[in-house]
Design a protein around this motif. Structure first.
Motif, PDB file in Angstrom:
ATOM      1  N   THR A   1       0.810  -1.217   0.000  1.00 45.06           N
ATOM      2  CA  THR A   1       0.000   0.000   0.000  1.00 45.06           C
ATOM      3  C   THR A   1       0.847   1.272   0.000  1.00 45.06           C
ATOM      4  OG1 THR A   1      -0.182  -0.212   2.419  1.00 45.06           O
ATOM      5  CG2 THR A   1      -2.017  -1.041   1.082  1.00 45.06           C
ATOM      6  N   TYR A   2       2.157   1.133  -0.037  1.00 44.74           N
ATOM      7  CA  TYR A   2       3.019   2.278  -0.310  1.00 44.74           C
ATOM      8  C   TYR A   2       3.093   2.532  -1.814  1.00 44.74           C
ATOM      9  CZ  TYR A   2       4.753   2.401   4.503  1.00 44.74           C
ATOM     10  OH  TYR A   2       4.851   2.527   5.869  1.00 44.74           O
ATOM     11  N   VAL A   3       2.708   1.529  -2.597  1.00 45.75           N
ATOM     12  CA  VAL A   3       2.789   1.610  -4.057  1.00 45.75           C
ATOM     13  C   VAL A   3       1.408   1.681  -4.693  1.00 45.75           C
ATOM     14  CG1 VAL A   3       3.552   0.399  -6.134  1.00 45.75           C
ATOM     15  CG2 VAL A   3       4.997   0.393  -4.087  1.00 45.75           C
ATOM     16  N   ILE A   4       0.476   0.876  -4.204  1.00 42.84           N
ATOM     17  CA  ILE A   4      -0.856   0.817  -4.801  1.00 42.84           C
ATOM     18  C   ILE A   4      -1.772   1.858  -4.167  1.00 42.84           C
ATOM     19  CG2 ILE A   4      -0.623  -1.652  -5.268  1.00 42.84           C
ATOM     20  CD1 ILE A   4      -2.620  -2.116  -2.919  1.00 42.84           C
ATOM     21  N   ASN A   5      -2.824   2.204  -4.882  1.00 40.60           N
ATOM     22  CA  ASN A   5      -3.855   3.087  -4.342  1.00 40.60           C
ATOM     23  C   ASN A   5      -4.979   2.255  -3.729  1.00 40.60           C
ATOM     24  OD1 ASN A   5      -2.555   5.482  -5.304  1.00 40.60           O
ATOM     25  ND2 ASN A   5      -3.380   5.061  -7.350  1.00 40.60           N
ATOM     26  N   GLY A   6      -5.570   2.774  -2.687  1.00 36.20           N
ATOM     27  CA  GLY A   6      -6.716   2.099  -2.092  1.00 36.20           C
ATOM     28  C   GLY A   6      -6.335   0.849  -1.311  1.00 36.20           C
ATOM     29  N   LEU A   7      -7.306  -0.052  -1.211  1.00 35.67           N
ATOM     30  CA  LEU A   7      -7.141  -1.269  -0.425  1.00 35.67           C
ATOM     31  C   LEU A   7      -6.423  -2.355  -1.216  1.00 35.67           C
ATOM     32  CD1 LEU A   7     -10.777  -1.382   1.007  1.00 35.67           C
ATOM     33  CD2 LEU A   7      -8.728  -0.927   2.357  1.00 35.67           C
ATOM     34  N   PRO A   8      -5.749  -3.273  -0.541  1.00 35.93           N
ATOM     35  CA  PRO A   8      -5.194  -4.447  -1.236  1.00 35.93           C
ATOM     36  C   PRO A   8      -6.331  -5.340  -1.716  1.00 35.93           C
ATOM     37  CG  PRO A   8      -4.922  -4.657   1.148  1.00 35.93           C
ATOM     38  CD  PRO A   8      -5.423  -3.266   0.899  1.00 35.93           C
ATOM     39  N   PRO A   9      -6.033  -6.332  -2.544  1.00 32.50           N
ATOM     40  CA  PRO A   9      -7.099  -7.123  -3.162  1.00 32.50           C
ATOM     41  C   PRO A   9      -7.839  -8.066  -2.221  1.00 32.50           C
ATOM     42  CG  PRO A   9      -4.945  -7.975  -3.779  1.00 32.50           C
ATOM     43  CD  PRO A   9      -4.701  -6.682  -3.076  1.00 32.50           C
ATOM     44  N   THR A  10      -7.194  -8.476  -1.133  1.00 31.35           N
ATOM     45  CA  THR A  10      -7.831  -9.403  -0.191  1.00 31.35           C
ATOM     46  C   THR A  10      -7.449  -8.990   1.228  1.00 31.35           C
ATOM     47  OG1 THR A  10      -6.008 -10.997   0.078  1.00 31.35           O
ATOM     48  CG2 THR A  10      -7.443 -11.278  -1.864  1.00 31.35           C
ATOM     49  N   PRO A  11      -8.152  -9.527   2.221  1.00 24.02           N
ATOM     50  CA  PRO A  11      -7.689  -9.327   3.594  1.00 24.02           C
ATOM     51  C   PRO A  11      -6.288  -9.900   3.770  1.00 24.02           C
ATOM     52  CG  PRO A  11      -9.943 -10.159   3.570  1.00 24.02           C
ATOM     53  CD  PRO A  11      -9.430 -10.269   2.165  1.00 24.02           C
ATOM     54  N   ILE A  12      -5.584  -9.416   4.783  1.00 25.69           N
ATOM     55  CA  ILE A  12      -4.220  -9.890   5.045  1.00 25.69           C
ATOM     56  C   ILE A  12      -4.152 -10.756   6.295  1.00 25.69           C
ATOM     57  CG2 ILE A  12      -3.191  -7.914   3.873  1.00 25.69           C
ATOM     58  CD1 ILE A  12      -2.607  -6.724   6.668  1.00 25.69           C
ATOM     59  N   ALA A  13      -5.300 -10.971   6.945  1.00 27.33           N
ATOM     60  CA  ALA A  13      -5.349 -11.783   8.159  1.00 27.33           C
ATOM     61  C   ALA A  13      -6.807 -12.030   8.501  1.00 27.33           C
ATOM     62  CB  ALA A  13      -4.643 -11.080   9.316  1.00 27.33           C
ATOM     63  N   MET A  14      -7.027 -12.794   9.560  1.00 25.15           N
ATOM     64  CA  MET A  14      -8.382 -13.051  10.051  1.00 25.15           C
ATOM     65  C   MET A  14      -8.716 -12.024  11.137  1.00 25.15           C
ATOM     66  SD  MET A  14      -9.023 -15.845   8.299  1.00 25.15           S
ATOM     67  CE  MET A  14      -8.264 -17.384   7.681  1.00 25.15           C
ATOM     68  N   PRO A  15      -9.542 -11.031  10.829  1.00 28.90           N
ATOM     69  CA  PRO A  15      -9.885 -10.044  11.853  1.00 28.90           C
ATOM     70  C   PRO A  15     -10.956 -10.568  12.803  1.00 28.90           C
ATOM     71  CG  PRO A  15     -11.014  -9.517   9.815  1.00 28.90           C
ATOM     72  CD  PRO A  15     -10.151 -10.714   9.524  1.00 28.90           C
ATOM     73  N   GLY A  16     -10.901 -10.101  14.044  1.00 23.15           N
ATOM     74  CA  GLY A  16     -11.931 -10.443  15.008  1.00 23.15           C
ATOM     75  C   GLY A  16     -13.116  -9.499  14.895  1.00 23.15           C
ATOM     76  N   LYS A  17     -14.148  -9.776  15.683  1.00 20.46           N
ATOM     77  CA  LYS A  17     -15.372  -8.972  15.631  1.00 20.46           C
ATOM     78  C   LYS A  17     -15.107  -7.512  15.960  1.00 20.46           C
ATOM     79  CE  LYS A  17     -18.594 -12.714  16.824  1.00 20.46           C
ATOM     80  NZ  LYS A  17     -19.587 -13.190  17.841  1.00 20.46           N
ATOM     81  N   ALA A  18     -14.232  -7.256  16.936  1.00 19.18           N
ATOM     82  CA  ALA A  18     -13.969  -5.875  17.357  1.00 19.18           C
ATOM     83  C   ALA A  18     -13.328  -5.064  16.238  1.00 19.18           C
ATOM     84  CB  ALA A  18     -13.083  -5.868  18.601  1.00 19.18           C
TER      85      ALA A  18
END
Length: 338
Positions: free
Chosen positions: A274-291
Motif C-alpha cells: 500500500t506504499y505503491v498501490i492506491n486504495g485497499l489491497p485485493p484481499t484481507p491480510i489476516a483473520m480479523p476479530g469482531k472488534a
C-alpha cells in the motif's frame, strides 16, 4: 405338630432366601461403588449398538477394573446401567463404575477445543488444524481453492473469511466441518457490522470492509486504539491518499519476509504494497476479530492521517505530516535508548 414343623422350616428357608438376596444386593452395590483404576482422565468410545456387557468387557481389557461375578448381577439390580449412549466420553479418575456409566448415559460427549487468534492467517490455521487432537484430518493435499469450494465460499483465497474464535468440537469431527462453522460465523459477524456502518464510510462492499478490518487488526492489539486506527485509514481513503501500512507490505512479501522491512521493500511493487498501490489491497491480510470489523464499520471521528508506534506499547496519532515526523523522531529516540 407337622404343621408347626412345616411353618418353622418355611421360616428358616425364607430367612435364608432373604439373607441371600440381601447379600447379593450388598455385593452388587459394593461392585458398582468401586472406583475405576484410573490415574488420569481417559476417553472412552461407545460404538453404536454397544451394550452393558461390551462396556464392562472393554473396561476390563483396559485394566480399569477386575473381572467380577457381580458384574452379571449389576444390570438386574440396577437396570439403568444398560442405558448407554453411543459417542466418546471422558471418564475421570476417582469415578465409580456407577458414575462412569452415568457419564455414558448422560449423552454429554467429550469435546475438545481449538482457538484461532485474531490476526492469524489461513496458513497458520492449517497448521493448527493439522495438529489438533481428535479431529478427522481431510485437508492434506487440498488447495486453498478446493477448500474454499468445500466450505461453500466463492473466493479463491480464504484469508479473512473465517472468524477467529475458540471452537469446541466432538471427537471425530472433520476439519472441513469446523472451517464451515468459522465461515458461517464470519458471515454473520460481517453482515452485522455492515448493517451498523456509518453512512459516509468510503467502503463499497462488505468484503472491502473485511479487508480494512484485517489491516486494523494487524496494526494494533489495543482495544482503545482500534477506532482511531480505523479513522486514519478511512480519512486517507476519503482523500485518495495511499494507506502506507507496513502489515500489507509484509503480507505481500510472503516467505521473503525475514522480520525486517527495508526501504527497498516499501518500493517493491506487489498487489499488497500500500506504499505503491492506491486504495485497499485485493484481499484481507489476516483473520480479523469482531472488534476490528466493527471498528472498520464505525471508525472514530478524527482529523488523524498518520500514526506511529510510541515504543511504549501504543501509537502516537497525528493530523499533519510535520507532527508525524516529530512523532517518528521521538519513536526512534526511544528505540535508541532501549
Amino acid at each position: 405338630m407337622l404343621k408347626k414343623r412345616f411353618l418353622g422350616l418355611m421360616s428358616v428357608l425364607m430367612a435364608i432366601v432373604l439373607a441371600s438376596v440381601a447379600g447379593v444386593l450388598w455385593q452388587t452395590k459394593a461392585f458398582i461403588s468401586t472406583p475405576l483404576s484410573l490415574q488420569t482422565p481417559q476417553l472412552f468410545t461407545v460404538p453404536s449398538g454397544a451394550h452393558y456387557h461390551k462396556v464392562i468387557a472393554k473396561f476390563e481389557d483396559n485394566g480399569w477394573m477386575v473381572s467380577s461375578i457381580w458384574s452379571k448381577f449389576a444390570p438386574r439390580v440396577y437396570p439403568e446401567l444398560t442405558r448407554v449412549q453411543a459417542g466418546t466420553f471422558q471418564i475421570q479418575p476417582g469415578q465409580t463404575l456407577a458414575e462412569a456409566f452415568a457419564t455414558l448415559r448422560s449423552g454429554q460427549q467429550y469435546q475438545d477445543e481449538i482457538t484461532f487468534v485474531e490476526g492469524s492467517t489461513f496458513a497458520q490455521w492449517r497448521k493448527q488444524l493439522a495438529s489438533a487432537p481428535h479431529l478427522d484430518k481431510t485437508l492434506d493435499g487440498m488447495s486453498e481453492q478446493a477448500i474454499a469450494d468445500a466450505i461453500g465460499l466463492t473466493h479463491d483465497k480464504l484469508e479473512g473469511l473465517l472468524l477467529p474464535e475458540t471452537y469446541a468440537y466432538d471427537v471425530g469431527d472433520t476439519d472441513i466441518a469446523l472451517l464451515k462453522r468459522a465461515a458461517r460465523a464470519m458471515e454473520s459477524a460481517l453482515e452485522q457490522a455492515w448493517q451498523q456502518r456509518i453512512e459516509d464510510l468510503p467502503i463499497e462492499t462488505p468484503y472491502q470492509l473485511l479487508i480494512l478490518a484485517s489491516i486494523i487488526e494487524k496494526e494494533t492489539a489495543l482495544a482503545s486504539e482500534r477506532e482511531k486506527v480505523a479513522s486514519v485509514f478511512v480519512n486517507r481513503l476519503r482523500r485518495g491518499m495511499r494507506l502506507q501500512t507496513d502489515p500489507t507490505v509484509i503480507y505481500g512479501m510472503g516467505d521473503n519476509y525475514d522480520g525486517n522491512i527495508r526501504k527497498r521493500d516499501l518500493r517493491t511493487p506487489t498487489p499488497y504494497n500500500t506504499y505503491v498501490i492506491n486504495g485497499l489491497p485485493p484481499t484481507p491480510i489476516a483473520m480479523p476479530g469482531k472488534a476490528a470489523i466493527l471498528a472498520a464499520a464505525q471508525p472514530a471521528k478524527t482529523d488523524y492521517y498518520y500514526f506511529v508506534a510510541t515504543g511504549k506499547g501504543g501509537h502516537q496519532f497525528s493530523t499533519t505530516l510535520a507532527e508525524h515526523n516529530r512523532a517518528v523522531r521521538d519513536y526512534l529516540k526511544v528505540l535508541k535508548n532501549q
